[in-house]
Design an enzyme around this catalytic site. Structure first.
Site, PDB file in Angstrom:
ATOM      1  N   GLU A 262       6.260 -51.529  55.566  1.00  0.00           N
ATOM      2  CA  GLU A 262       5.966 -52.091  56.894  1.00  0.00           C
ATOM      3  C   GLU A 262       5.683 -51.016  57.937  1.00  0.00           C
ATOM      4  O   GLU A 262       6.597 -50.504  58.582  1.00  0.00           O
ATOM      5  CB  GLU A 262       7.133 -52.961  57.387  1.00  0.00           C
ATOM      6  CG  GLU A 262       6.837 -53.577  58.757  1.00  0.00           C
ATOM      7  CD  GLU A 262       8.006 -54.382  59.340  1.00  0.00           C
ATOM      8  OE1 GLU A 262       9.076 -54.431  58.722  1.00  0.00           O
ATOM      9  OE2 GLU A 262       7.828 -54.947  60.426  1.00  0.00           O
TER      10      GLU A 262
ATOM     11  N   ARG B 299      11.345 -63.122  64.824  1.00  0.00           N
ATOM     12  CA  ARG B 299      11.431 -63.890  66.063  1.00  0.00           C
ATOM     13  C   ARG B 299      10.609 -65.185  66.045  1.00  0.00           C
ATOM     14  O   ARG B 299      11.062 -66.218  66.527  1.00  0.00           O
ATOM     15  CB  ARG B 299      10.994 -63.013  67.249  1.00  0.00           C
ATOM     16  CG  ARG B 299      12.040 -62.020  67.657  1.00  0.00           C
ATOM     17  CD  ARG B 299      11.460 -60.914  68.510  1.00  0.00           C
ATOM     18  NE  ARG B 299      10.629 -59.987  67.730  1.00  0.00           N
ATOM     19  CZ  ARG B 299       9.981 -58.943  68.237  1.00  0.00           C
ATOM     20  NH1 ARG B 299      10.047 -58.719  69.539  1.00  0.00           N
ATOM     21  NH2 ARG B 299       9.287 -58.148  67.465  1.00  0.00           N
TER      22      ARG B 299
ATOM     23  N   LYS C 127       3.602 -55.305  54.809  1.00  0.00           N
ATOM     24  CA  LYS C 127       3.939 -56.104  56.001  1.00  0.00           C
ATOM     25  C   LYS C 127       3.353 -55.370  57.189  1.00  0.00           C
ATOM     26  O   LYS C 127       3.704 -54.208  57.440  1.00  0.00           O
ATOM     27  CB  LYS C 127       5.458 -56.241  56.124  1.00  0.00           C
ATOM     28  CG  LYS C 127       5.922 -56.934  57.408  1.00  0.00           C
ATOM     29  CD  LYS C 127       7.355 -57.399  57.299  1.00  0.00           C
ATOM     30  CE  LYS C 127       7.879 -57.933  58.616  1.00  0.00           C
ATOM     31  NZ  LYS C 127       9.163 -58.634  58.467  1.00  0.00           N
TER      32      LYS C 127
ATOM     33  N   SER D  81       5.763 -60.787  63.420  1.00  0.00           N
ATOM     34  CA  SER D  81       5.293 -61.475  64.631  1.00  0.00           C
ATOM     35  C   SER D  81       5.255 -60.531  65.828  1.00  0.00           C
ATOM     36  O   SER D  81       4.446 -60.725  66.735  1.00  0.00           O
ATOM     37  CB  SER D  81       6.114 -62.727  64.929  1.00  0.00           C
ATOM     38  OG  SER D  81       7.479 -62.470  65.058  1.00  0.00           O
ATOM     39  N   GLY D  82       6.127 -59.549  65.883  1.00  0.00           N
ATOM     40  CA  GLY D  82       5.999 -58.436  66.811  1.00  0.00           C
ATOM     41  C   GLY D  82       6.092 -58.765  68.295  1.00  0.00           C
ATOM     42  O   GLY D  82       5.675 -57.958  69.118  1.00  0.00           O
ATOM     43  N   GLY D  83       6.579 -59.967  68.644  1.00  0.00           N
ATOM     44  CA  GLY D  83       6.668 -60.314  70.058  1.00  0.00           C
ATOM     45  C   GLY D  83       5.681 -61.396  70.451  1.00  0.00           C
ATOM     46  O   GLY D  83       5.649 -61.830  71.603  1.00  0.00           O
TER      47      GLY D  83
ATOM     48  N   ARG E  24      19.509 -60.410  70.659  1.00  0.00           N
ATOM     49  CA  ARG E  24      19.161 -61.832  70.442  1.00  0.00           C
ATOM     50  C   ARG E  24      20.309 -62.738  70.908  1.00  0.00           C
ATOM     51  O   ARG E  24      20.070 -63.772  71.525  1.00  0.00           O
ATOM     52  CB  ARG E  24      18.873 -62.099  68.964  1.00  0.00           C
ATOM     53  CG  ARG E  24      17.814 -61.210  68.343  1.00  0.00           C
ATOM     54  CD  ARG E  24      16.390 -61.644  68.648  1.00  0.00           C
ATOM     55  NE  ARG E  24      15.456 -60.779  67.938  1.00  0.00           N
ATOM     56  CZ  ARG E  24      14.881 -59.678  68.456  1.00  0.00           C
ATOM     57  NH1 ARG E  24      15.115 -59.347  69.715  1.00  0.00           N
ATOM     58  NH2 ARG E  24      14.065 -58.933  67.734  1.00  0.00           N
TER      59      ARG E  24
HETATM   60  P1  13P Z   1       9.347 -59.925  64.146  1.00  0.00           P
HETATM   61  O1  13P Z   1       8.580 -61.005  63.424  1.00  0.00           O
HETATM   62  O2  13P Z   1      10.351 -60.459  65.114  1.00  0.00           O
HETATM   63  O3  13P Z   1       8.456 -58.864  64.677  1.00  0.00           O
HETATM   64  O4  13P Z   1      10.271 -59.229  63.056  1.00  0.00           O
HETATM   65  C1  13P Z   1       9.788 -59.029  61.793  1.00  0.00           C
HETATM   66  C2  13P Z   1      10.428 -57.854  61.196  1.00  0.00           C
HETATM   67  O5  13P Z   1      11.093 -57.955  60.205  1.00  0.00           O
HETATM   68  C3  13P Z   1      10.227 -56.552  61.832  1.00  0.00           C
HETATM   69  O6  13P Z   1      10.663 -55.557  60.976  1.00  0.00           O
END
Ligand code: 13P
Length: 340
Positions: free
Chosen positions: A177, A293, A219, A261-263, A33
């Site tokens: 998650e 992100r 999550k 959000s995953g990208g 990042r």
């Molecule tokens: P993102 O929302 O950037 O995918 O990250 C969330 C997260 O904590 C992934 O483990």
């Protein structure tokens, strides 16, 4: 800690109009990042950046909790107040990422298993003392040719369940998650199938390990087209398929579901969450966010490692937090982006 207290924390994590800010990037991830804004990933720079995220004025209106990294939970503000106490004073719950990362799964090329169970009981006790109220463990499921394998899904579900049981024993609410990655060229239909089997497996193993549903937060990824898929499903399809998948797999007793959000871009992640909450009003659980992100990207860019940009960076973060808070209520509108 009583069962009632754990449930109170879990419900507060997904309180109406509130979500979770993930700032738990591991050292390699935060380096990535920072590389994107040409800032060196030193401990000082990481502290300064997390400081502005944690002390953002007004953030507590939209954010119930923040997920910290091991280094971050031990750091303090510029004035010397430890980050966890700084959050608690604002009414924001500190959380902690406790897995030690996704490693190659032996015998299964291109698949990962998340590690970190060794010594976890002792680490959780320490994090609790440092102020953590909840924890996070991320499993990664990759879509590809012939994968994910049953072995990968089952091994990750097992690790998630053992982690979650240890958290509840320690008086921490586990965020479970399992992330089905969106990086491949798969269709939304394939994402649906893989997410469904992953969640079914995870909740089955959580049950077998004695994890109580009322004290757990899920999550998960949205059901979405792979980034490299030629046909990208529209907003309504993502909303419909995600909700259908969750209704088919997640127990109604769960206090809440938050999305990663995953990208997805910051705005699309908000639009998708909003579409779900606008269309589906009577779901068994609140649908909220736990973005990394999608909350941080505009803020990170605005900051660019410069002190004089802190106010602008905090404003950018607050704007995304507010948009996502409204998306939790199905009240977000794209006009909000123009006004920003
Ligand atoms: P993102 O929302 O950037 O995918 O990250 C969330 C997260 O904590 C992934 O483990």
């Amino acid at each position: 800690m009583s069962a009632q207290e754990l449930e109170t924390i879990a419900r507060a994590m997904v309180a109406r109009g509130k979500g979770i800010l993930a700032i738990d990037e591991s050292l390699p991830t935060i380096k990535k990042r920072f590389d994107s804004i040409a800032v060196e990933s030193t401990e000082d720079n990481r502290r300064a950046y997390r400081d502005l995220l944690i002390t953002n004025p007004g953030g507590n209106e939209y954010i119930s909790g923040m997920i910290l990294f091991d280094e971050t939970i031990r750091q303090s503000t510029a004035e010397g107040m430890p980050f966890p106490q700084t959050l608690i004073r604002q009414g924001i719950m500190p959380g902690i990422k406790v897995d030690t990362g996704a490693k190659d799964l032996a015998g299964h090329p291109d698949e990962k298993i998340t590690e970190g169970l060794d010594g976890l009981r002792e680490r959780l006790a320490e994090y609790k003392k440092l102020g953590a109220r909840f924890a996070k463990w991320r499993a990664v499921i990759t879509i590809g040719d012939g994968i994910p394998s049953t072995a990968c899904i089952e091994a990750n579900a097992h690790a998630l369940a053992r982690y979650a049981a240890l958290c509840q024993e320690a008086g921490l609410v586990p965020i479970v998650e399992p992330e089905v990655l969106m990086d491949a060229d798969n269709t939304i239909e394939r994402c649906y199938v893989v997410t469904e089997i992953t969640l079914k497996t995870v909740f089955n193993v959580l049950f077998h390990q004695g994890v109580t549903t009322e004290h757990t937060i899920l999550k998960t990824n949205m059901v979405i087209s792979g980034k490299k898929c030629k046909t990208q499903a529209g907003v309504h399809e993502v909303a419909d398929q995600t909700v259908r998948c969750l209704l088919n797999t997640v127990p109604a007793a769960l206090p809440g579901i938050v999305f990663l959000s995953g990208g997805q871009s910051a705005e699309i992640a908000t639009v998708h969450l909003n579409a779900m909450n606008m269309k589906y009003k009577n779901l068994p659980w609140p649908l909220s966010f736990s973005y990394g992100r999608a909350l941080q990207d505009p803020c990170l860019k605005a900051w660019a490692g410069k002190k004089e940009n802190i106010t602008a960076a905090q404003r950018a973060l607050l704007h995304r937090e507010k948009c996502n808070s409204l998306a939790c209520l199905g009240q977000y509108s794209a006009d909000m982006e123009k006004a920003a």
